[in-house]
Scaffold this motif. Structure first.
Motif, short mmCIF file in Angstrom:
data_model
loop_
_atom_site.label_atom_id
_atom_site.label_comp_id
_atom_site.label_asym_id
_atom_site.label_seq_id
_atom_site.Cartn_x
_atom_site.Cartn_y
_atom_site.Cartn_z
N SER A 255 -28.75 14.29 -40.22
CA SER A 255 -28.82 15.75 -40.24
C SER A 255 -29.76 16.22 -41.33
O SER A 255 -29.98 15.55 -42.34
CB SER A 255 -27.42 16.36 -40.46
N SER A 256 -30.30 17.39 -41.10
CA SER A 256 -31.18 18.04 -42.07
C SER A 256 -30.85 19.52 -42.08
O SER A 256 -30.75 20.14 -41.01
CB SER A 256 -32.65 17.83 -41.68
N SER A 257 -30.65 20.07 -43.26
CA SER A 257 -30.33 21.50 -43.37
C SER A 257 -31.37 22.20 -44.23
O SER A 257 -31.90 21.62 -45.19
CB SER A 257 -28.94 21.69 -43.98
N ARG A 258 -31.66 23.45 -43.85
CA ARG A 258 -32.60 24.28 -44.60
C ARG A 258 -31.96 25.64 -44.86
O ARG A 258 -31.31 26.19 -43.99
CB ARG A 258 -33.92 24.42 -43.85
N TYR A 259 -32.20 26.16 -46.06
CA TYR A 259 -31.61 27.42 -46.47
C TYR A 259 -32.50 28.05 -47.53
O TYR A 259 -33.49 27.44 -47.98
CB TYR A 259 -30.19 27.19 -47.03
N ILE A 877 -29.04 24.00 -39.63
CA ILE A 877 -28.77 22.57 -39.67
C ILE A 877 -29.18 21.95 -38.35
O ILE A 877 -28.78 22.42 -37.27
CB ILE A 877 -27.27 22.29 -39.93
N LEU A 878 -29.97 20.89 -38.41
CA LEU A 878 -30.33 20.08 -37.25
C LEU A 878 -29.59 18.76 -37.37
O LEU A 878 -29.61 18.13 -38.43
CB LEU A 878 -31.83 19.85 -37.18
N LEU A 879 -28.97 18.32 -36.29
CA LEU A 879 -28.14 17.13 -36.33
C LEU A 879 -28.36 16.31 -35.06
O LEU A 879 -28.45 16.87 -33.96
CB LEU A 879 -26.67 17.54 -36.47
N ILE A 880 -28.43 15.01 -35.22
CA ILE A 880 -28.49 14.08 -34.09
C ILE A 880 -27.36 13.08 -34.28
O ILE A 880 -27.22 12.47 -35.35
CB ILE A 880 -29.84 13.35 -34.01
N LYS A 881 -26.53 12.94 -33.26
CA LYS A 881 -25.42 12.00 -33.32
C LYS A 881 -25.41 11.16 -32.05
O LYS A 881 -25.48 11.70 -30.94
CB LYS A 881 -24.09 12.74 -33.47
N ALA A 882 -25.34 9.83 -32.23
CA ALA A 882 -25.30 8.92 -31.09
C ALA A 882 -24.04 8.07 -31.17
O ALA A 882 -23.70 7.53 -32.24
CB ALA A 882 -26.53 8.03 -31.06
N THR A 883 -23.32 7.96 -30.05
CA THR A 883 -22.15 7.09 -29.97
C THR A 883 -22.36 6.08 -28.86
O THR A 883 -23.08 6.35 -27.88
CB THR A 883 -20.86 7.88 -29.70
N TYR A 884 -21.75 4.92 -29.01
CA TYR A 884 -21.84 3.89 -27.97
C TYR A 884 -20.48 3.25 -27.81
O TYR A 884 -19.92 2.70 -28.77
CB TYR A 884 -22.88 2.83 -28.34
#
Length: 888
Positions: A255-259, A877-884
């Motif tokens: 994740s990456s957040s900007r404010y 906030i940009l978030l990428i989540k991967a599950t397997y």
């Protein structure tokens, strides 16, 4: 009106009502039809059906079609408009279900796409009671568009939990005769005992969208109590072997957040980045008991809570949305005092999972020019739950979770220090329930414990908190009559500081100056209490009722791992309702309800007497309309003055109306409104919510729902101050305006690929005027309750924004308090792309935005929104989540 007069009248009405309800309980009910039986047969894995939705495999020929469905809604017991038939076969590892939904007008098959558990358009469903405990079942649904739905059914159909997401397979197809569904359900996703030949309960349901019609394979009268207990039977399942379920689901997240950057603040430099990972798992210990665990979980894809402001001092209940805690939550449910009548603290529960991973408990005291960095939530190091139900009817649930020690980082004049703000904590929940009396009765126990490793300034928290209870339910007369109840206890331990804080909290208020049964003891290092409920009801036939009493002693404290709104409360409740289930005139369905409540405390005070009547109807065009009224002629509060004396409210009456158009249409809408007014207009409240939903194509639906409310109160609590030997309770005229707009956009590319957008701007403005002091809190007359400060007594200091009070007019300030006016605006939004690239494995792309803060209460609602949303940047906030998911 004298208390004894009120009680005599209410008890007389109560006895008459119960006599009438008891005699009506002998009403004629629709005779239960005999249970149907479907005989399945075995096919070898090599001959098993191919899941393509065509139903043309030779394996289907080994069993006959069964298609004698009966309407349940709207025209009960009539033949369905369209025919439905099904077949069931099985092999070593899977149950196969084929359903044929014939349709005379195939162009009217509604194939609406949605996310999983959307239940949009035409659909078919099979419920499977593989335990054959007549209480719980697994539900598998598929729409004509191929969208899955699955739910865990418990309490004989009273609870349907859509958070359960098993792995199973389904395909649909359509032609000029109708549409078809082919399901493949792994035995590993079901729970059953070890028997040579299984007997399972089953029910099949078809929803015919064009007619808003439901039909069932096993007919169950609508006025019959119970759902699972009335299923038909599936026979022929022989020599099934337990399927050991082992599923591991690792995940990785970035994740990456900007404010907006804050100059001089090293913790707010404009951006943050994070990479995280963890593991979720599920292990089948036996075929009916499962161990779930999670290590370092992250719930970044979960939708944010809606904004809410409470001026009464009580905590706000938010629903659980985190998958680990939502799944199988019914096993750990121990509702303290819910009732059909409502108004009995229905959210109170021995286990409120939102306590685990909550916001840190402490904010450090720092210099005005210091900078502080603290986490928004407590990290969950790990959690595990062991749950299931045996063939003997024994339900077991054990949950254990550990949350980490959390620190605040503090920078002051170039030096950084840390301070602990949340201790290392352990949470335990244990639940056991046993069915007996041919599954018509059960008894259960629950025990919870919270243990904290107290350090630093955290001695205001309990070191140890234990709660528990025993509950039961007994049904008879074909489950029409029901007697249920529970008894609970709590014990909290800690420093004298922590127990004093608990005694003085809004839930307890031991310091109430006119409560002879209560007294703050600052030396105590533990506090105990009890509570419970007893309910009797009849839920068979068209005339139903429930009546009972619930209580909680002053010392009951559940809020370490549970949810409790108030202690020191005894209340009686009664609800009765009559249902017109058969369509008549312009109505498809109609119901009228009556409720009443009597509330007291453990000092013997009658604090409230209230009534409610309401009516709702579904029309033959599938629109809804309802209306109701609350009448509260006699009500007192033990907490309105926050530890002061009891306070008598002016009699109130409230009305509400709601309605909506046909929700099957591409465009439909609705409204609900509530208006409340006290005698002499001492306080008023009204709220209006409108909503409009539009589905221009089957893959897209839009929702917009504005809401506005206004509340006024001539005696709103503000503060309390000492004046000589006395405590003065300051109240004022309140004017609160709140506006929000819920917006949702759901796009479904296919059943496994969805995009969801949610946004809800929220603004509230609270203004106070005409400050007063309470002089006679028990008076029934508004004019006698308070004395308004005149210009000589009340001065406002613009520089410090403080009100100065010279109560005795001697030219000296006797006490002061800050200006209570405020406004708050918040915009929360989420955009979530979810792709289930293989069953149980998912990829999330998430953008979330949060922008909130205080504004100028002298501005209009529109100006406040502009100031906050357009003039400040907020956080993105940009978030990428991967599950397997691995099945071993």
């Amino acid at each position: 009106m004298k208390t004894h007069t009120i009680l005599i009248k209410i008890v007389s009405c109560y006895l008459f009502l119960h006599y009438a309800l008891y005699t009506s309980g002998q009403q004629v009910r629709t005779e239960l039809p005999p249970k149907k039986t479907y005989q399945t047969d075995y096919v070898s894995p090599q001959e098993a059906p191919k899941i393509d939705g065509l139903l043309d495999d030779a394996a289907w020929n080994v069993v006959p079609w069964d298609g004698e469905f009966i309407q349940r809604e709207p025209n009960e017991k009539e033949a369905p408009t369209e025919a439905t038939k099904f077949k069931i076969v099985y092999d070593d590892k899977f149950l196969y279900v084929g359903v044929s939904c014939l349709e005379n007008e195939p162009d009217k098959i509604e194939k609406r796409l949605s996310r999983r558990d959307g239940f949009e358009g035409d659909w078919v469903e099979i419920n499977i009671d593989s335990y054959h405990d007549l209480q719980t079942a697994f539900s598998f649904t598929v729409t004509a568009a191929g969208v899955k739905g699955d739910e865990l059914i418990s309490r004989d159909g009273e609870d349907w939990d859509s958070s359960w997401n098993p792995i199973w397979y389904v395909k649909t197809s359509a032609d000029d005769r109708g549409w078809y569904a082919e399901m493949k359900i792994p035995f590993s996703q079901l729970r059953f005992g070890k028997l040579e030949e299984q007997i399972w309960g089953i029910q099949l349901t078809r929803n015919l969208f064009k007619k808003a019609e439901r039909s069932n394979w096993q007919y169950i009268p609508r006025n019959e109590s119970g759902w699972v207990s009335n299923f038909g039977e599936l026979r022929g399942l022989k020599n099934l072997k337990a399927q050991k379920q082992v599923e591991i689901q690792p995940f990785v997240l970035a994740s990456s957040s900007r404010y907006q950057k804050e100059e001089g603040n090293p913790y707010r430099d404009g951006s943050d980045q994070m990479i995280n990972g963890g593991i979720d798992g599920k292990i089948g210990i036996t075929n009916d008991l499962t161990l779930d665990f999670t290590v370092n979980p992250d719930f970044g894809q979960v939708e944010a809570d809606p904004a809410a402001i409470a001026l009464d001092g009580f905590q706000i209940f938010f629903r659980e949305q985190r998958p680990f805690f939502v799944e199988n939550k019914n096993i750990f449910n121990f509702n303290v005092s819910g009732s059909a009548a409502g108004n009995t603290f229905g959210n109170d529960n021995l286990f409120y999972s939102r306590r685990i991973g909550k916001n840190p408990s402490y904010y450090p005291y720092v210099a005005s020019n210091a900078h502080v960095d603290l986490p928004s939530s407590t990290s969950i190091l790990g959690a595990a739950k062991f749950s299931g139900k045996t063939k003997e009817g024994l339900s077991i649930g054990i949950l254990e979770s550990v949350t980490s020690k959390e620190f605040a980082r503090i920078e002051h004049l170039g030096t950084e220090t840390t301070e602990i703000i949340e201790p290392l904590s352990n949470y335990f929940v244990g639940r056991i329930k046993k069915d007996f009396n041919e599954r018509n009765s059960n008894i259960g126990v629950m025990l919870t414990n919270t243990t904290r490793n107290i350090e630093g300034e955290l001695d205001f928290l309990h070191k140890n908190a234990t709660t528990g209870g025993i509950d039961f339910i007994h049904k008879w007369d074909n489950r029409a009559w029901q007697l249920s109840g529970n008894f609970i206890f709590s014990n909290v331990q800690g420093s004298a500081k922590s127990i004093t804080r608990t005694q003085q909290s809004i839930e307890h208020l031991y310091q109430r100056m006119d409560a002879s049964h209560l007294e703050v003891d600052t030396s105590l290092t533990s506090l105990s209490g009890t509570g419970g409920i007893l309910r009797l009801g009849n839920f068979g036939g068209n005339l139903n009722f429930e009546s009972g009493v619930t209580w909680r002693t002053p010392g009951l404290e559940l809020n370490d791992i549970g949810f409790q709104r108030q202690a020191d409360d005894i209340r009686h409740f009664t609800w009765c309702g009559y249902k017109w289930r058969e369509p008549f005139s312009i109505f498809r369905y109609m119901q009228a309800n009556y409720n009443h409540w009597i509330v007291a405390d453990f000092e013997g005070n009658i604090n409230s007497v209230a009534w409610n009547v309401n009516w709702r109807a579904i029309f033959k065009n599938n629109s809804n309309f309802g209306i109701g009224s609350n009448i509260s002629p006699y009500q007192f509060s033990n907490n309105e003055l926050r530890g002061g004396p009891r306070f008598r409210y002016v009699p109130e009456i409230g009305f509400w109306v709601f309605g909506n158009t046909d929700d099957r249409k591409k465009l439909y809408g609705g409204f609900n409104t509530y208006v409340e007014r006290a005698r002499s207009a001492a306080n008023t409240f009204y709220t209006l919510r409108l909503y409009l939903k539009y589905q221009p194509i089957n893959r897209l639906n839009l929702l917009i729902g504005p809401r506005y409310s206004n509340g006024t109160n001539e005696l709103q609590y503000v503060n309390q101050r000492f004046f000589g030997p006395n405590t003065e309770f300051i109240v004022a005229d309140l004017d609160q305006n709140t506006f929000s707009i819920e917006t949702r956009i759901n796009a479904t590319i296919n059943p496994n690929l969805t995009i969801q957008f949610y946004a809800e701007p929220f603004t509230t403005r609270v203004n106070y005027s005409e400050f007063k002091r309470i002089i006679n809190p028990l008076s029934s007359q508004l004019s006698e309750k308070a004395e308004t400060f005149d210009q000589e007594q009340l001065q406002f200091n613009d520089q410090s924004e403080t009100y100065l009070i010279d109560q005795d007019k001697d030219g000296q300030t006797d006490y002061s308090f800050g200006k209570p006016d405020f406004s708050y605006a918040q915009l929360r939004s989420n955009l979530v792309l979810r792709w289930e690239y293989k069953p149980g494995s998912e990829l999330f792309f998430v953008w979330s935005h949060n922008n909130g803060g205080l504004g100028d209460p002298s501005s209009s609602i529109g100006q406040i929104m502009n100031q906050q949303f357009l003039e400040t940047e907020g956080e993105n906030i940009l978030l990428i989540k991967a599950t397997y998911r691995l099945s071993l």
